[in-house]
Write an enzyme that holds these catalytic residues in place. Structure first.
Site, PDB file in Angstrom:
ATOM      1  N   ARG A 175     -15.007  -4.981  15.281  1.00 30.45           N
ATOM      2  CA  ARG A 175     -14.723  -6.222  14.539  1.00 30.45           C
ATOM      3  C   ARG A 175     -14.835  -7.355  15.552  1.00 30.45           C
ATOM      4  O   ARG A 175     -14.007  -7.477  16.466  1.00 30.45           O
ATOM      5  CB  ARG A 175     -13.320  -6.162  13.930  1.00 30.45           C
ATOM      6  N   HIS A 192     -19.299  -8.561   6.208  1.00 30.51           N
ATOM      7  CA  HIS A 192     -18.219  -7.560   6.171  1.00 30.51           C
ATOM      8  C   HIS A 192     -18.649  -6.434   5.225  1.00 30.51           C
ATOM      9  O   HIS A 192     -18.093  -6.245   4.146  1.00 30.51           O
ATOM     10  CB  HIS A 192     -16.938  -8.247   5.681  1.00 30.51           C
ATOM     11  N   GLN A 251     -16.146  -3.760   3.693  1.00 26.22           N
ATOM     12  CA  GLN A 251     -15.329  -4.270   2.593  1.00 26.22           C
ATOM     13  C   GLN A 251     -16.071  -4.098   1.264  1.00 26.22           C
ATOM     14  O   GLN A 251     -15.519  -3.625   0.273  1.00 26.22           O
ATOM     15  CB  GLN A 251     -15.017  -5.761   2.828  1.00 26.22           C
ATOM     16  N   ASP A 261     -11.635 -14.985  -1.651  1.00 27.21           N
ATOM     17  CA  ASP A 261     -11.233 -14.558  -0.303  1.00 27.21           C
ATOM     18  C   ASP A 261     -10.582 -15.758   0.374  1.00 27.21           C
ATOM     19  O   ASP A 261     -10.685 -16.901  -0.102  1.00 27.21           O
ATOM     20  CB  ASP A 261     -12.494 -14.068   0.447  1.00 27.21           C
ATOM     21  N   CYS A 305     -10.324  -9.362  -1.143  1.00 28.70           N
ATOM     22  CA  CYS A 305     -10.372  -8.337  -0.099  1.00 28.70           C
ATOM     23  C   CYS A 305      -9.066  -8.226   0.677  1.00 28.70           C
ATOM     24  O   CYS A 305      -8.841  -7.225   1.348  1.00 28.70           O
ATOM     25  CB  CYS A 305     -11.529  -8.623   0.848  1.00 28.70           C
ATOM     26  N   ARG A 348     -11.126   1.226   0.705  1.00 29.02           N
ATOM     27  CA  ARG A 348     -11.693   1.089   2.055  1.00 29.02           C
ATOM     28  C   ARG A 348     -11.648   2.444   2.761  1.00 29.02           C
ATOM     29  O   ARG A 348     -12.593   2.845   3.433  1.00 29.02           O
ATOM     30  CB  ARG A 348     -10.886   0.058   2.868  1.00 29.02           C
TER      31      ARG A 348
HETATM   32  N1  NVA Z   1     -13.275 -13.806   5.270  1.00 29.37           N
HETATM   33  C1  NVA Z   1     -12.122 -13.159   5.834  1.00 29.37           C
HETATM   34  C2  NVA Z   1     -12.121 -11.702   5.528  1.00 29.37           C
HETATM   35  C3  NVA Z   1     -10.894 -10.970   6.000  1.00 29.37           C
HETATM   36  C4  NVA Z   1     -10.944  -9.527   5.701  1.00 29.37           C
HETATM   37  C5  NVA Z   1     -12.082 -13.380   7.323  1.00 29.37           C
HETATM   38  O1  NVA Z   1     -13.115 -13.354   7.981  1.00 29.37           O
HETATM   39  O2  NVA Z   1     -10.982 -13.604   7.833  1.00 29.37           O
HETATM   40  N1   CP Z   2      -9.956  -6.791   4.106  1.00 28.93           N
HETATM   41  C1   CP Z   2      -9.848  -6.580   5.416  1.00 28.93           C
HETATM   42  O1   CP Z   2     -10.815  -6.320   6.137  1.00 28.93           O
HETATM   43  O2   CP Z   2      -8.574  -6.677   5.877  1.00 28.93           O
HETATM   44  P1   CP Z   2      -8.093  -6.672   7.382  1.00 28.93           P
HETATM   45  O3   CP Z   2      -8.490  -7.968   7.989  1.00 28.93           O
HETATM   46  O4   CP Z   2      -6.604  -6.502   7.310  1.00 28.93           O
HETATM   47  O5   CP Z   2      -8.723  -5.510   8.094  1.00 28.93           O
END
Ligand code: NVA
Ligand code: CP
Length: 317
Positions: A108, A135, A138, A233, A274, A302
């Site tokens: 990540r 992502h 997801q 989101d 998500c 997930r």
């Molecule tokens: N768009 C959000 C998704 C989190 C799972 C982010 O990047 O923080």
């Molecule tokens: N939806 C998702 O990826 O959540 P986290 O940021 O908690 O991993």
């Protein structure tokens, strides 16, 4: 499929095969634990997943770690804060070292180019566990959830409303056509909030070849009109600095998912996010905690979708 960096690199057959396996494993685990334990439960014995994190996480970290446990393997959580990466070590050296010791890795990261570089230098499969750009894990879980709820994905329409210059939106734009779904985006008419140009172009092409639709609206009601799924989101994704908050909340408030906005979707429509979610920002508490919300099914899936993904990447099953 050597790595899993983006849904745009998959075809519908590969997507269906991952979702089928995910559902099979989920059903077996829930209905016949003994059979699961003696089969899939041992399938990753002796295998190790490296999980490299540059941003926070609840769902992604836990679902991958629990997934490896449930497959009989092991997962290592590795925070970039504790690594020499970016200070004394390059991405390519990191990828080569991990490849010598682990069987598979996920990361990540902020920069999407960095996950590509990791994959280019890795001899084991690399999974994109979120970058600023996309992502895909997801959306694998999301498509599984939609398929479970409606019994199909083909012919359904999903509306994504809110900050659409967003990793989850981008992956939905790639995932929906692969699943035979139309996607409508509702966002303020500004480059800051609409999907990035290359995604708009590629998603339009993917929709064209799949025979599905991809449309962008500046009016949230037009976006959600008669759709099957309303999705939103965070307005403050992990990479967005806090000082931007007040201005973004003002710009995005007309796109908040309220019960009134939901009433323009089909009566049978579901609400998805998500997570993590902020009640009073991208949606009201009434919507996310209401009967149309399937956000916790999404979170659970997930786990199942990523187990199937890891098995496919390692050629097991
Ligand atoms: N768009 C959000 C998704 C989190 C799972 C982010 O990047 O923080
Ligand atoms: N939806 C998702 O990826 O959540 P986290 O940021 O908690 O991993």
């Amino acid at each position: 499929m050597q790595h899993f960096l983006d849904l745009k690199l998959l075809d519908s057959k590969e997507l269906t095969s991952i979702l089928d396996l995910a559902s099979e494993i989920k059903d077996l685990m829930k209905n016949n634990l003994n059979e699961y334990n003696s089969g899939w439960g041992k399938s990753m014995e002796g295998k190790t997943l490296l999980m490299l994190f540059e941003k926070p996480s609840l769902r992604t970290r836990i679902s991958f770690e629990v997934g490896m446990t449930q497959l009989g393997g092991h997962a290592i959580f590795y925070s970039i804060k504790d690594s020499p990466l970016g200070k004394k070590e390059s991405i390519s050296d990191t990828a080569k070292v991990i490849s010598r010791m682990c069987d598979i890795m996920m990361a990540r990261l902020f920069e999407h180019e960095h996950i590509i570089e990791l994959a280019e230098n890795s001899t084991v499969p690399v999974i994109n566990a979120l970058t600023d750009y996309s992502h895909p894990c997801q959306v694998l879980g999301d498509l599984m959830t939609i398929r479970e709820h409606f019994g199909k994905t083909e012919g359904l329409t999903l509306a994504y409303v809110g900050d659409s210059n967003n990793n989850v939106t981008h992956s939905l734009m790639f995932g929906c056509p692969l699943a035979g779904m139309n996607i409508k985006i509702g966002a303020p008419d500004s480059e800051e909030f609409i999907p990035q140009p290359d995604v708009r172009e590629q998603a339009t092409q993917m929709a064209g070849s799949a025979g599905t639709r991809m449309e962008i609206f500046a009016d949230p009601i037009e976006a959600v009109k008669d759709v099957d799924v309303v999705y939103t989101d965070s307005w403050m994704s992990y990479h967005i600095p806090d000082y931007r908050k007040a201005e973004r909340l003002t710009a995005l408030m007309p796109f908040q998912v309220t019960s009134e906005l939901m009433s323009h979707a089909k009566d049978s429509a579901v609400f998805m996010n998500c997570l993590p979610a902020m009640r009073g920002e991208e949606q009201t508490a009434e919507v996310i905690d209401g009967p149309q919300s399937i956000v916790f099914d999404q979170a659970e899936n997930r786990l199942h979708a990523q187990k199937a993904l890891m098995l496919r990447l390692l050629g097991i099953g």
